[in-house]
Design a protein around this motif. Structure first.
Motif: not given
Length: 250
Positions: A138-149, A218-226, A235-241
């Motif tokens: 499990v890797a703890m990334s961040s919502m900030s990883a969705k786009r250059g900030l 615990e659901r062992e997802p490929v990825s999850a926004c939490v 996350g979707v908006l950050m990638q398309v705006l």
């Protein structure tokens, strides 16, 4: 026949999300392998959890930027518990400065801790999982990883994006194996580490945030926004705006 109790290894477990995750997993009956630089805080956490829950907890001192030590500590935990079912790459720093303002040392430290040290943790974890032919990284990334900030988040966001892509590559490598890899993108969760910061959009407190994180893990997802709402949409908006709009969010 009694089922073997699972063990979760958490790095950066002495405070913040790491300590909160430890509480949540202990409450669910997991054994814990906890490591961080501040051993006095780890020991205090161990004592509090053992008083509240019937679980086994082992703690070790670990500076994740000492890459050889990462492998040594992970292997030591493996010998202690016999197996490690889940390893959470959580240790990281939130420091950062605007690029080109004379703070390269701070930005380098952020990049090295959040990516290079995370690479060492992933290497050590997957080496163990390959030999076990099982496990959950499990890797703890961040919502900030969705786009250059912009501003102080530039290096931090880039390092967390690098971690996310690293884990996607590991996942691609392990698709035909029983080993699972999850990338978690937490939104704004208020912990002692950011207690002095201004109120942030959609922020939640540590207890609520860590409960949601463990439910997702615990659901062992490929990825999850939490938490999923509203961060999955954000996350979707950050990638398309347009970038100029995203830049105004920070």
């Amino acid at each position: 026949m009694l089922q073997k109790r699972k063990t979760v290894l958490i790095t950066g477990a002495s405070s913040g999300l790491g300590a909160g995750l430890a509480h949540e997993f202990a409450a669910r009956g997991y054994n814990l392998a906890l490591c961080a630089r501040r051993t006095e805080r780890l020991t205090d956490l161990q004592n509090r959890l053992e008083e509240s829950y019937d679980v086994r907890i082992e703690v070790r001192s670990l500076d994740v930027n000492d890459h050889d030590q990462v492998f040594e500590v992970f292997q030591d935990f493996l010998r202690t518990f016999g197996s490690l079912e889940r390893i959470i790459v959580n240790a990281g720093v939130g420091n950062g400065r605007r690029i080109g303002t004379g703070h390269f040392a701070i930005n380098r430290q952020t990049a090295e801790t959040n990516f290079i040290a995370a690479l060492a943790q992933c290497e050590a974890a997957v080496e163990i999982f390959r030999k076990q032919n099982s496990g959950h990284l499990v890797a703890m990334s961040s919502m900030s990883a969705k786009r250059g900030l912009p501003k102080h988040l530039t290096t931090y966001a880039a390092s967390k994006a690098g971690l996310a892509f690293l884990c996607e590559g590991i996942r691609a490598e392990l698709l035909s194996t029983p080993i699972k890899v999850s990338t978690i993108y937490p939104g704004y969760i208020r912990t002692e580490l950011n207690a002095g910061a201004k109120k942030l959009p959609f922020e939640i407190d540590q207890d609520i945030g860590c409960h949601a994180l463990v439910r997702a893990i615990e659901r062992e997802p490929v990825s999850a926004c939490v938490p999923a709402w509203p961060w999955k949409v954000v996350g979707v908006l950050m990638q398309v705006l347009p970038l100029r709009w995203v830049a105004r969010l920070n």
